[in-house]
Design a protein around this motif. Structure first.
Motif, mmCIF file in Angstrom:
data_model
loop_
_atom_site.group_PDB
_atom_site.id
_atom_site.type_symbol
_atom_site.label_atom_id
_atom_site.label_comp_id
_atom_site.label_asym_id
_atom_site.label_seq_id
_atom_site.Cartn_x
_atom_site.Cartn_y
_atom_site.Cartn_z
ATOM 1 N N UNK A 163 -0.384 8.715 -5.305
ATOM 2 C CA UNK A 163 -0.856 9.603 -4.518
ATOM 3 C C UNK A 163 0.120 10.797 -4.348
ATOM 4 N N UNK A 164 0.353 11.695 -5.108
ATOM 5 C CA UNK A 164 1.427 12.634 -5.034
ATOM 6 C C UNK A 164 1.150 13.602 -3.649
ATOM 7 N N UNK A 165 -0.155 13.540 -3.284
ATOM 8 C CA UNK A 165 -0.303 14.682 -2.189
ATOM 9 C C UNK A 165 -0.148 14.083 -0.656
ATOM 10 N N UNK A 166 -0.687 12.814 -0.711
ATOM 11 C CA UNK A 166 -0.618 11.861 0.552
ATOM 12 C C UNK A 166 0.759 11.395 0.995
ATOM 13 N N UNK A 167 1.722 11.081 -0.138
ATOM 14 C CA UNK A 167 2.737 10.182 0.035
ATOM 15 C C UNK A 167 4.047 10.962 -0.873
ATOM 16 N N UNK A 168 4.161 12.271 -0.883
ATOM 17 C CA UNK A 168 5.083 13.006 -1.718
ATOM 18 C C UNK A 168 6.426 12.868 -1.223
ATOM 19 N N UNK A 169 6.921 12.739 0.157
ATOM 20 C CA UNK A 169 8.047 12.517 0.535
ATOM 21 C C UNK A 169 8.072 11.222 1.096
ATOM 22 N N UNK A 170 9.414 10.736 1.605
ATOM 23 C CA UNK A 170 9.732 9.400 2.199
ATOM 24 C C UNK A 170 9.320 9.155 3.495
ATOM 25 N N UNK A 171 9.515 10.269 4.320
ATOM 26 C CA UNK A 171 8.920 10.272 5.557
ATOM 27 C C UNK A 171 7.133 10.246 5.680
ATOM 28 N N UNK A 172 6.438 10.561 4.567
ATOM 29 C CA UNK A 172 4.982 10.666 4.664
ATOM 30 C C UNK A 172 4.675 9.127 4.130
ATOM 31 N N UNK A 173 5.545 8.763 3.423
ATOM 32 C CA UNK A 173 5.355 7.134 2.921
ATOM 33 C C UNK A 173 5.584 6.323 4.020
ATOM 34 N N UNK A 174 6.799 6.597 4.749
ATOM 35 C CA UNK A 174 6.865 5.563 5.922
ATOM 36 C C UNK A 174 5.767 5.852 6.961
ATOM 37 N N UNK A 181 0.671 -1.296 -0.103
ATOM 38 C CA UNK A 181 -0.063 -0.078 0.082
ATOM 39 C C UNK A 181 0.782 1.391 0.058
ATOM 40 N N UNK A 182 2.046 1.348 0.746
ATOM 41 C CA UNK A 182 2.882 2.389 0.693
ATOM 42 C C UNK A 182 3.701 2.584 -0.571
ATOM 43 N N UNK A 183 4.017 1.471 -1.227
ATOM 44 C CA UNK A 183 4.615 1.923 -2.561
ATOM 45 C C UNK A 183 3.716 2.375 -3.409
ATOM 46 N N UNK A 184 2.492 1.973 -3.407
ATOM 47 C CA UNK A 184 1.443 2.226 -4.312
ATOM 48 C C UNK A 184 1.212 3.793 -4.052
ATOM 49 N N UNK A 185 0.921 4.221 -2.563
ATOM 50 C CA UNK A 185 0.587 5.459 -2.592
ATOM 51 C C UNK A 185 1.684 6.499 -2.751
ATOM 52 N N UNK A 186 2.974 5.971 -2.679
ATOM 53 C CA UNK A 186 4.180 6.974 -3.220
ATOM 54 C C UNK A 186 4.086 7.077 -4.497
ATOM 55 N N UNK A 187 3.599 5.913 -5.558
ATOM 56 C CA UNK A 187 3.756 6.210 -6.769
ATOM 57 C C UNK A 187 2.465 7.006 -7.399
#
Length: 127
Positions: A63-74, A55-61
């Motif tokens: 959803x630019x608003x929710x997971x735009x940085x590595x800290x937000x993805x983590x 889910x986090x890998x998909x969000x990073x690819x």
């Protein structure tokens, strides 16, 4: 003569056979039940870790608003993890395959003597 009669009577007696059979089977049965519970918890932990990493890998690819940085993805991966006890650590990075996230955790096996923890590692990559 009396010893032969006693041995014959002892061989035919079945009054305590059920208790002895139960005493022999109980340890094996209880270990099988506890082992099944621990294997179920291990599978649930791995499944939850895999779900959060994917889910986090998909969000990073996507959803630019929710997971735009590595800290937000983590943080997103940590939020998605719902497994028992183990506290996983997540790392996110851009790699050759796209956006990758790696999750690592240690599953505690304190019940089994001599084995402290089982390391778990799951990774996902989304283009």
């Amino acid at each position: 003569m009396m010893a032969k009669a006693f041995l014959r009577r002892l061989a035919r007696a079945q009054s305590g056979a059920t208790a002895i059979e139960f005493a022999l089977v109980l340890p094996v049965l209880s270990m099988m039940i506890l082992g099944s519970i621990w294997i179920g918890l291990l599978v649930f932990t791995v499944s939850s870790l895999d779900y959060s990493v994917q889910s986090a890998a998909r969000c990073s690819a996507v959803n630019e608003q929710l997971c735009d940085t590595t800290a937000k993805t983590v943080a997103y991966a940590e939020q998605r993890y719902t497994g028992p006890g183990a506290t996983p650590t997540f790392t996110a990075a851009a790699s050759d395959c796209g956006h990758s996230v790696v999750g690592e955790a240690k599953f505690d096996l304190a019940v089994v003597p001599g084995i402290k923890a089982m390391p778990l590692k799951v990774s996902a990559c989304y283009p």
